[in-house]
Design a protein around this motif. Structure first.
Motif, PDB file in Angstrom:
ATOM      1  N   PRO A  55       0.900  -1.074   0.204  1.00  0.00           N
ATOM      2  CA  PRO A  55      -0.146  -0.064   0.091  1.00  0.00           C
ATOM      3  C   PRO A  55       0.883   1.252   0.096  1.00  0.00           C
ATOM      4  N   PRO A  56       0.318   2.377  -0.477  1.00  0.00           N
ATOM      5  CA  PRO A  56       1.072   3.619  -0.216  1.00  0.00           C
ATOM      6  C   PRO A  56       1.861   3.988   0.870  1.00  0.00           C
ATOM      7  N   ALA A  57       1.125   3.675   1.948  1.00  0.00           N
ATOM      8  CA  ALA A  57       1.809   4.014   3.145  1.00  0.00           C
ATOM      9  C   ALA A  57       3.280   3.356   3.276  1.00  0.00           C
ATOM     10  N   CYS A  58       3.604   2.049   2.735  1.00  0.00           N
ATOM     11  CA  CYS A  58       4.559   1.267   2.759  1.00  0.00           C
ATOM     12  C   CYS A  58       5.688   1.632   1.621  1.00  0.00           C
ATOM     13  N   ILE A  59       5.342   2.593   0.742  1.00  0.00           N
ATOM     14  CA  ILE A  59       6.523   3.038  -0.421  1.00  0.00           C
ATOM     15  C   ILE A  59       6.865   4.217   0.031  1.00  0.00           C
ATOM     16  N   MET A  60       8.275   4.512   0.408  1.00  0.00           N
ATOM     17  CA  MET A  60       8.809   5.664   0.814  1.00  0.00           C
ATOM     18  C   MET A  60      10.112   5.879   0.172  1.00  0.00           C
TER      19      MET A  60
ATOM     20  N   ILE B 257      13.463   5.843   1.010  1.00  0.00           N
ATOM     21  CA  ILE B 257      14.251   5.483   2.157  1.00  0.00           C
ATOM     22  C   ILE B 257      15.673   5.785   1.850  1.00  0.00           C
ATOM     23  N   PRO B 258      16.412   6.174   2.571  1.00  0.00           N
ATOM     24  CA  PRO B 258      16.219   6.273   3.873  1.00  0.00           C
ATOM     25  C   PRO B 258      15.700   7.698   4.522  1.00  0.00           C
ATOM     26  N   ASN B 259      15.478   8.572   3.724  1.00  0.00           N
ATOM     27  CA  ASN B 259      14.722   9.828   4.158  1.00  0.00           C
ATOM     28  C   ASN B 259      13.584   9.840   4.631  1.00  0.00           C
ATOM     29  N   GLU B 260      12.813   8.959   4.257  1.00  0.00           N
ATOM     30  CA  GLU B 260      11.569   8.579   5.093  1.00  0.00           C
ATOM     31  C   GLU B 260      11.309   7.067   5.520  1.00  0.00           C
ATOM     32  N   ILE B 261      11.155   6.819   6.856  1.00  0.00           N
ATOM     33  CA  ILE B 261      11.158   5.504   7.399  1.00  0.00           C
ATOM     34  C   ILE B 261      10.141   5.276   8.415  1.00  0.00           C
ATOM     35  N   SER B 262       9.217   4.368   8.222  1.00  0.00           N
ATOM     36  CA  SER B 262       8.304   4.140   9.401  1.00  0.00           C
ATOM     37  C   SER B 262       7.785   2.701   9.545  1.00  0.00           C
ATOM     38  N   ILE B 263       7.380   2.266  10.427  1.00  0.00           N
ATOM     39  CA  ILE B 263       6.971   0.906  10.533  1.00  0.00           C
ATOM     40  C   ILE B 263       5.591   0.653  10.109  1.00  0.00           C
ATOM     41  N   PRO B 264       5.451  -0.293   9.161  1.00  0.00           N
ATOM     42  CA  PRO B 264       4.091  -0.756   8.629  1.00  0.00           C
ATOM     43  C   PRO B 264       2.974  -0.914   9.785  1.00  0.00           C
ATOM     44  N   SER B 265       1.822  -0.591   9.619  1.00  0.00           N
ATOM     45  CA  SER B 265       0.847  -0.813  10.524  1.00  0.00           C
ATOM     46  C   SER B 265       0.097  -2.252  10.196  1.00  0.00           C
ATOM     47  N   GLU B 266      -0.774  -2.794  11.229  1.00  0.00           N
ATOM     48  CA  GLU B 266      -1.071  -4.057  10.815  1.00  0.00           C
ATOM     49  C   GLU B 266      -2.048  -4.219   9.794  1.00  0.00           C
TER      50      GLU B 266
END
Length: 247
Positions: A200-205, A207-216
């Motif tokens: 999903p779009p929230a998991c495309i970033m 990297i490494p400028n944007e990093i977040s842990i995917p939600s369930e």
């Protein structure tokens, strides 16, 4: 009939010699197969032959969820660490130099950012990981390296992770996108290859400028998206391509 698969093209490595070789081969090719639209755009610059875009596949009978604590016990990994995975070759030959299209430098940058609390452990798979291992040693980040493993062990490696990172600059797939999604392993990726078809779009970033842990919810969405690439149904796309070629 001759059909050629082009997995990906690295612009920085597209020398005059490689272009010449492509055009020589192109004389005998009837059509091309590519796994994603990014590769299609690159191949379109080199040929007027038809190009079929069909992503890779996975076998749903092989890639199934495994209990995380059990997977870590089987691999002798720490239960109390945040484990980040990367299972690919990303050094040039035996030189130890980074294979930049695979983004080992970006992967290490991301790992170092996530290790602010000192609780990260990296699980490496594949081979030719010299660059990454040196970067991790220099940063004093613990890691486990499983160089060449069986399919069963690879499944346990995915299951043991808190996060899989695809930091590549160019990709055909990678296959890890399908495998991790099928096993509900949290994953983030740069916008390469087939990543945006599964994640999903929230998991495309970036990297490494944007990093977040995917939600369930994102992990579940990735799993639902990957089902359309399961071989029992997805093979129809390949069969249709070959039928069109010979009709």
């Amino acid at each position: 009939k001759v059909i050629v698969t082009v997995h990906h093209i690295v612009p920085e490595k597209l020398t005059l010699q490689k272009v010449t070789e492509f055009h020589q081969r192109d004389q005998f090719v009837d059509a091309y197969h590519v796994p994603n639209d990014k590769t299609r755009l690159a191949v379109e610059q080199l040929t007027t032959k038809p190009i079929h875009v069909i992503p890779y596949w996975y076998d749903g009978n092989l890639w199934a969820q495994i209990d995380k604590p059990a997977a870590r016990r089987s691999l002798d990994l720490p239960q109390d660490r945040f484990i980040i995975g990367s299972f690919q070759r990303d050094s040039e030959g035996g030189t130890g130099l980074p294979k930049l299209e695979k983004g080992p430098d970006l992967f290490c940058d991301a790992v170092e950012k996530l290790n602010t609390g000192g609780d990260v452990h990296v699980l490496l798979g594949g081979w030719r990981r010299e660059y990454v291992k040196k970067r991790l040693d220099d940063a004093k980040i613990e890691y486990t390296f499983c160089e060449k493993v069986s399919l069963e062990t690879l499944m346990f490696m995915y299951a043991a992770l808190d996060l899989y990172i695809v930091a590549s600059r160019h990709e055909g797939g990678p296959q890890a996108v399908l495998e991790a999604a099928a096993m509900k392993t949290p994953m983030i990726s740069r916008d390469v290859g087939i990543a945006s078809l599964v994640l999903p779009p929230a998991c495309i970033m970036d990297i490494p400028n944007e990093i977040s842990i995917p939600s369930e919810a994102s992990v579940e969405k990735s799993f639902q998206n990957v089902l359309k690439f399961e071989i029992s149904s997805h093979k129809k796309c390949y069969n249709d391509m070959f039928r069109r070629m010979i009709s």
